[in-house]
Scaffold this active site. Structure first.
Site, mmCIF file in Angstrom:
data_model
loop_
_atom_site.group_PDB
_atom_site.id
_atom_site.type_symbol
_atom_site.label_atom_id
_atom_site.label_comp_id
_atom_site.label_asym_id
_atom_site.label_seq_id
_atom_site.Cartn_x
_atom_site.Cartn_y
_atom_site.Cartn_z
ATOM 1 C CE LYS A 164 3.892 2.602 9.494
ATOM 2 N NZ LYS A 164 4.244 3.836 10.132
ATOM 3 N N GLY B 184 8.031 3.645 2.976
ATOM 4 C CA GLY B 184 8.855 4.755 3.386
ATOM 5 C C GLY B 184 10.352 4.258 3.505
ATOM 6 C CB SER B 185 13.139 6.168 4.760
ATOM 7 O OG SER B 185 12.698 6.613 6.159
ATOM 8 C CG PHE B 186 12.159 3.322 9.045
ATOM 9 C CD1 PHE B 186 11.301 2.763 9.777
ATOM 10 C CD2 PHE B 186 12.265 4.625 9.047
ATOM 11 C CE1 PHE B 186 10.396 3.528 10.655
ATOM 12 C CE2 PHE B 186 11.509 5.528 9.643
ATOM 13 C CZ PHE B 186 10.636 4.864 10.759
ATOM 14 C CB ALA B 187 8.134 1.134 7.693
ATOM 15 C CE LYS B 188 9.631 -2.750 0.392
ATOM 16 N NZ LYS B 188 9.953 -3.993 -0.457
ATOM 17 C CB VAL B 189 2.021 0.103 4.968
ATOM 18 C CG1 VAL B 189 0.422 -0.319 5.452
ATOM 19 C CG2 VAL B 189 2.657 1.151 5.972
ATOM 20 C CG ASP C 150 3.954 14.605 10.354
ATOM 21 O OD1 ASP C 150 4.136 15.731 9.645
ATOM 22 O OD2 ASP C 150 4.428 13.627 9.850
ATOM 23 C CG LEU D 88 -1.980 -1.174 1.441
ATOM 24 C CD1 LEU D 88 -2.719 -0.997 2.676
ATOM 25 C CD2 LEU D 88 -2.932 -0.830 0.045
#
Length: 441
Positions: A54, A34-39, A150, A31
């Site tokens: 995540k 990011g720089s250190f994770a996938k969802v 944020d 979905l």
């Protein structure tokens, strides 16, 4: 002549077998990343219910560069806020030595940012309904000691019915961190500049809820107007515009909506409209969503009532989310707290001892090793030995869980032999050591 034999076709490659983690969830499509994770979209093996997972790689270079405390904040905040219908729910946390898996509610409607990009803008009535849900979620956050910090359309998701789900609490601040010392104000610059309040970017002390209120003003402007109130390639120019309120409303924006936006985008946080005052404005209360009424009725949501059992890779139960992440090998909780000033050496440990016991033990050990108490205020102590200054700060980060940070400044370096004396004397207080080494802020 006999026809040449045709080569037999190669058998079709078998489709890849589905990835199943911990015998509990089958991973589907990605979905986001990011720089250190996938969802990933995923489904429960037990009942086929859809979830989002995540997956955080603890060995990634990016995670080493970014405070791992973002993971802690996200889990701890989401568990605390679990009961609100407009906040993305976290179902469980699992981990291995190399990865952390956050199993969360799936929001199939995607990001509000994507919807805004496709539509351009919303009608004022549609914008109000979404905005009411956002403010309801953030009010609940603030009532429970969480400032998001944020808030932006990328972190606002939509469910299948178009209802709003606030997500991504990695930069949030928990009021528990400041209970024992300090003025309750925050000092860390974080967030995305075009949505972030001027006082945050200028690195002043700031109120988390008032900073969130500014972000709400930016989002409401975007929802109704279809554009950002302030845009510039230079951050300094961007915030000069913000300080001057250099934005213009399109003709279709109503007078009452302009009033709300103008008071949310007040560059002075003292006079800026907070979310409690916003709830009472005529524009906001028009066609009010029923879920807002539960907030004004004074319903109390206790953290203890929300606590649920977890399985940590199937082997640890009856632990809260903070416990689980703390157990995950290789995670450093050092980034969880706001720290001011620069130090040469920092040592941290967690303890289940009460604050008074930690304070008395540090004074006792300091006296044995020749340190005199110079200053003590709230959860902070300063001890001196000649030209060497030792600062000890204590935070309550969860019920019956303290973090103690010991910082050394001065002419005498904290050599390992010297530190071993402290470490041996404090050993009885320690649950776990973190960041047992030097860092530079």
């Amino acid at each position: 002549m006999e026809a040449a034999a045709q080569p037999s076709p190669e058998p079709a490659a078998a489709p890849p077998s589905p990835t199943i983690i911990f015998d509990r969830y089958q991973l589907g499509r990605v979905l986001g990343r990011g720089s250190f994770a996938k969802v990933y979209q995923a489904s429960s093996v037990a009942d086929r219910s859809a979830v989002a997972i995540k997956i955080i790689d603890k060995n990634s270079e990016s995670l080493r560069a970014i405070p791992e405390a973002q993971v802690l904040r996200e889990v701890h905040a989401m568990r605390r806020l679990q009961s609100h219908p407009n906040i993305l729910k976290i179902h469980e946390v699992m981990a291995t030595r190399s990865k952390i898996y956050l199993v969360m509610e799936l929001a199939p409607g995607g990001e509000l940012f994507s919807k805004l990009t496709r539509r351009g803008r919303f009608s004022e009535s549609s914008a109000r309904l979404l905005f009411q849900q956002l403010v309801s979620a953030l009010t609940f956050c603030h009532e429970n000691g969480v400032a998001h910090r944020d808030v932006k359309p990328h972190n606002i998701l939509l469910d299948k019915d178009g209802n709003l789900k606030l997500s991504d609490f990695g930069l949030s601040s928990l009021s528990d961190q400041h209970r024992l010392c300090g003025d309750g104000l925050l000092r860390t610059f974080c967030g995305t500049p075009i949505y972030t309040a001027p006082e945050v970017v200028s690195r002043q002390s700031y109120s988390g809820p008032k900073a969130d209120a500014w972000s709400c003003g930016v989002i409401l402007f975007m929802l109704i107007c279809g554009s950002l109130p302030f845009e510039d390639t230079s951050i300094s120019s961007l915030y000069r515009k913000a300080e001057k309120r250099d934005y213009k409303f399109p003709s279709w924006v109503s007078k009452s909506a302009r009033y709300v936006i103008n008071h949310l985008l007040d560059p002075n946080p003292t006079s800026r409209m907070g979310l409690e005052a916003l709830l009472e404005t005529t524009w906001f209360k028009k066609s009010s969503s029923p879920l807002l009424k539960s907030q004004s009725d004074g319903v109390l949501y206790e953290m203890s009532a929300l606590a649920k059992d977890y399985d940590f890779a199937g082997s640890v139960s009856r632990a809260n989310a903070f416990d689980i992440i703390s157990l995950a090998a290789g995670l450093d909780i050092s980034g969880l707290f706001e720290t001011a000033g620069v130090c040469n050496k920092v040592k941290r440990f967690t303890s289940s001892a009460p604050f008074e016991e930690i304070r008395d033990k540090v004074r006792e050990v300091g006296g044995k090793l020749g340190y005199g108490l110079e200053k003590m205020k709230g959860g902070s102590m300063v001890l001196r030995k000649g030209g060497s200054v030792l600062t000890v700060e204590v935070w309550e980060i969860a019920q019956s869980l303290m973090l103690v940070e010991v910082k050394m400044d001065g002419v005498m370096d904290m050599e390992e032999l010297h530190w071993l004396e402290w470490k041996a004397e404090l050993g009885g207080l320690v649950l776990s050591w973190h960041s047992d080494g030097s860092i530079t802020d």
